[in-house]
Design a protein around this motif. Sequence first.
Motif, PDB file in Angstrom:
ATOM      1  N   ASN A  14      40.793  33.532  45.392  1.00 19.98           N
ATOM      2  CA  ASN A  14      39.523  34.201  45.097  1.00 19.98           C
ATOM      3  C   ASN A  14      38.327  33.339  45.510  1.00 19.98           C
ATOM      4  OD1 ASN A  14      41.150  36.203  44.040  1.00 19.98           O
ATOM      5  ND2 ASN A  14      39.835  36.544  42.262  1.00 19.98           N
ATOM      6  N   SER A  66      34.123  34.990  37.627  1.00 23.57           N
ATOM      7  CA  SER A  66      34.929  34.099  36.782  1.00 23.57           C
ATOM      8  C   SER A  66      35.925  33.273  37.591  1.00 23.57           C
ATOM      9  CB  SER A  66      35.659  34.899  35.699  1.00 23.57           C
ATOM     10  OG  SER A  66      36.459  35.900  36.280  1.00 23.57           O
ATOM     11  N   GLU A  85      37.958  33.962  48.976  1.00 21.37           N
ATOM     12  CA  GLU A  85      37.387  35.326  49.125  1.00 21.37           C
ATOM     13  C   GLU A  85      35.857  35.285  48.992  1.00 21.37           C
ATOM     14  OE1 GLU A  85      39.602  38.505  46.932  1.00 21.37           O
ATOM     15  OE2 GLU A  85      37.772  38.576  45.748  1.00 21.37           O
ATOM     16  N   TYR A  86      35.351  34.544  47.997  1.00 19.81           N
ATOM     17  CA  TYR A  86      33.896  34.445  47.808  1.00 19.81           C
ATOM     18  C   TYR A  86      33.237  33.862  49.055  1.00 19.81           C
ATOM     19  CZ  TYR A  86      34.215  34.797  42.597  1.00 19.81           C
ATOM     20  OH  TYR A  86      34.425  35.177  41.311  1.00 19.81           O
ATOM     21  N   SER A 107      46.923  40.245  44.786  1.00 19.13           N
ATOM     22  CA  SER A 107      45.805  40.453  45.716  1.00 19.13           C
ATOM     23  C   SER A 107      46.000  41.734  46.516  1.00 19.13           C
ATOM     24  CB  SER A 107      45.672  39.270  46.681  1.00 19.13           C
ATOM     25  OG  SER A 107      44.587  39.494  47.563  1.00 19.13           O
ATOM     26  N   PHE A 130      37.210  46.257  48.182  1.00 18.25           N
ATOM     27  CA  PHE A 130      38.575  45.788  47.887  1.00 18.25           C
ATOM     28  C   PHE A 130      38.982  46.019  46.446  1.00 18.25           C
ATOM     29  CE2 PHE A 130      35.976  41.810  47.665  1.00 18.25           C
ATOM     30  CZ  PHE A 130      36.162  41.494  46.330  1.00 18.25           C
ATOM     31  N   ALA A 159      28.045  41.088  41.032  1.00 20.40           N
ATOM     32  CA  ALA A 159      28.685  40.850  39.730  1.00 20.40           C
ATOM     33  C   ALA A 159      29.928  39.965  39.900  1.00 20.40           C
ATOM     34  CB  ALA A 159      29.049  42.197  39.105  1.00 20.40           C
ATOM     35  N   GLY A 160      30.710  39.867  38.838  1.00 20.52           N
ATOM     36  CA  GLY A 160      31.941  39.062  38.878  1.00 20.52           C
ATOM     37  C   GLY A 160      31.618  37.576  38.801  1.00 20.52           C
ATOM     38  N   HIS A 198      35.166  47.812  42.323  1.00 19.80           N
ATOM     39  CA  HIS A 198      34.186  47.393  41.323  1.00 19.80           C
ATOM     40  C   HIS A 198      32.911  48.205  41.552  1.00 19.80           C
ATOM     41  CE1 HIS A 198      36.775  44.077  40.212  1.00 19.80           C
ATOM     42  NE2 HIS A 198      36.833  43.676  41.453  1.00 19.80           N
TER      43      HIS A 198
HETATM   44  O1  LIG Z   1      40.933  39.422  42.229  1.00 23.12           O
HETATM   45  C1  LIG Z   1      40.259  40.262  42.774  1.00 23.12           C
HETATM   46  C2  LIG Z   1      40.293  40.451  44.231  1.00 23.12           C
HETATM   47  O2  LIG Z   1      41.111  39.525  44.858  1.00 23.12           O
HETATM   48  C3  LIG Z   1      39.382  41.099  41.917  1.00 23.12           C
HETATM   49  O3  LIG Z   1      38.797  42.148  42.609  1.00 23.12           O
HETATM   50  C4  LIG Z   1      38.358  40.232  41.245  1.00 23.12           C
HETATM   51  O4  LIG Z   1      37.635  41.016  40.319  1.00 23.12           O
HETATM   52  C5  LIG Z   1      37.434  39.591  42.287  1.00 23.12           C
HETATM   53  O5  LIG Z   1      36.637  38.604  41.690  1.00 23.12           O
HETATM   54  P1  LIG Z   1      35.124  38.888  41.230  1.00 23.12           P
HETATM   55  O6  LIG Z   1      35.193  40.010  40.219  1.00 23.12           O
HETATM   56  O7  LIG Z   1      34.658  37.602  40.650  1.00 23.12           O
HETATM   57  O8  LIG Z   1      34.358  39.302  42.475  1.00 23.12           O
END
Ligand SMILES: O=C(CO)[C@H](O)[C@H](O)COP(=O)(O)O
Length: 304
Positions: A173, A242, A176-177, A118, A293, A239-240, A296
Amino acid sequence: MELGVIGLGRMGRIVVDRCLDGGHDVVAFDIDADARADAGDAGATAVDSIPAVADELGDDERVWLMVPAGDPVDAALDELAPHLGSEAVVVDGGNSHFEDSTRRASEREFAYLDCGTSGGPASAENGFSLMVGGPEWAYDELAPVFDAVATGPDGHDRMGPAGAGHYVKMVHNGVEYALMQAYGEGFELLHDGRYDLDLEAVARTWNNGAVIRSWLLELCEEAFREEGSDLGDVADHVAGGSTGTWTVQEGLEQEVPLPLIYQALSERFNSRATGDGEGRFSRRLANRLRYGFGRHEVARRDDA
Ligand SMILES: O=C(CO)[C@H](O)[C@H](O)COP(=O)(O)O
Ligand SMILES: NC(=O)C1=CN([C@@H]2O[C@H](COP(=O)(O)OP(=O)(O)OC[C@H]3O[C@@H](n4cnc5c(N)ncnc54)[C@H](O)[C@@H]3O)[C@@H](O)[C@H]2O)C=CC1
């Protein structure tokens, strides 16, 4: 210590640089020739195949994989395995599913460490937070490398046996979301609400002593400074997803309710189904924070 690093993108390149800065020798490979050349210029020994990584390492075979999760990890391991002895240690620092990691650990003769990483590319200077799973002796063996790649000795720890590192990172993660969603909702209300506010000033004030100060909030402040209080042309397309999906699936499996993480994940899916680029401020902020962070790509209104 001598370390092979496979995958020299946004994250792998930081592993290389921090190891070199920490006095370690690095053998580096990426399928991209430019990435290999850049790592060579930085002081690594760049080689042109995965077997060559193993061949270049001495008796102590230590390899760090930093390739995209999924098939690329298995493909790299298939190429690497015939060239490694049973005393070798391989670290997977990517965002692999923890069940893939337990499978890989059981399939291989060598020691396998799953390492949740992280901090993202923005942590190049200060180092990562590393959550490691796998055999204790292998973790102890790699400690000098973890010290270099992490913020220091307190920036890494062994979470448990195989899979535990990537399990902890998966949940990280999910959190984080939810945090991004919470900041997004608060700033959406401030943006659409009663006062004409300078959101950079709000974020800066909150970051100085407020209960809700955090690195994600510092990234909100940076986003408003660079994009403006209305986030300019940043689109409402996130996006993202997973790792958040895996977290929610695991919550269902364990019968642990995760409504906030589920809601944050759903917001992302909705942003893709309905987004015309102009929509919700919370989604636009989440889109921009992923750049903050993780570097992306930011979806902009023209390409939403
Ligand atoms: O692990 C991460 C941050 O801690 C990566 O940035 C990851 O891509 C974040 O998840 P997502 O792409 O689903 O937003
Ligand atoms: N960007 C981020 O914020 C974070 C990313 N991660 C994880 O780290 C891993 C790497 O991510 P990034 O560096 O951001 O991706 P990236 O796309 O920037 O880099 C991946 C690199 O791997 C190379 N590659 C792909 N297949 C390969 C193979 N078979 N052999 C050698 N090289 C190969 C690519 O050419 C590329 O240079 C992923 O699992 C990602 O989810 C983890 C934490 C944070």
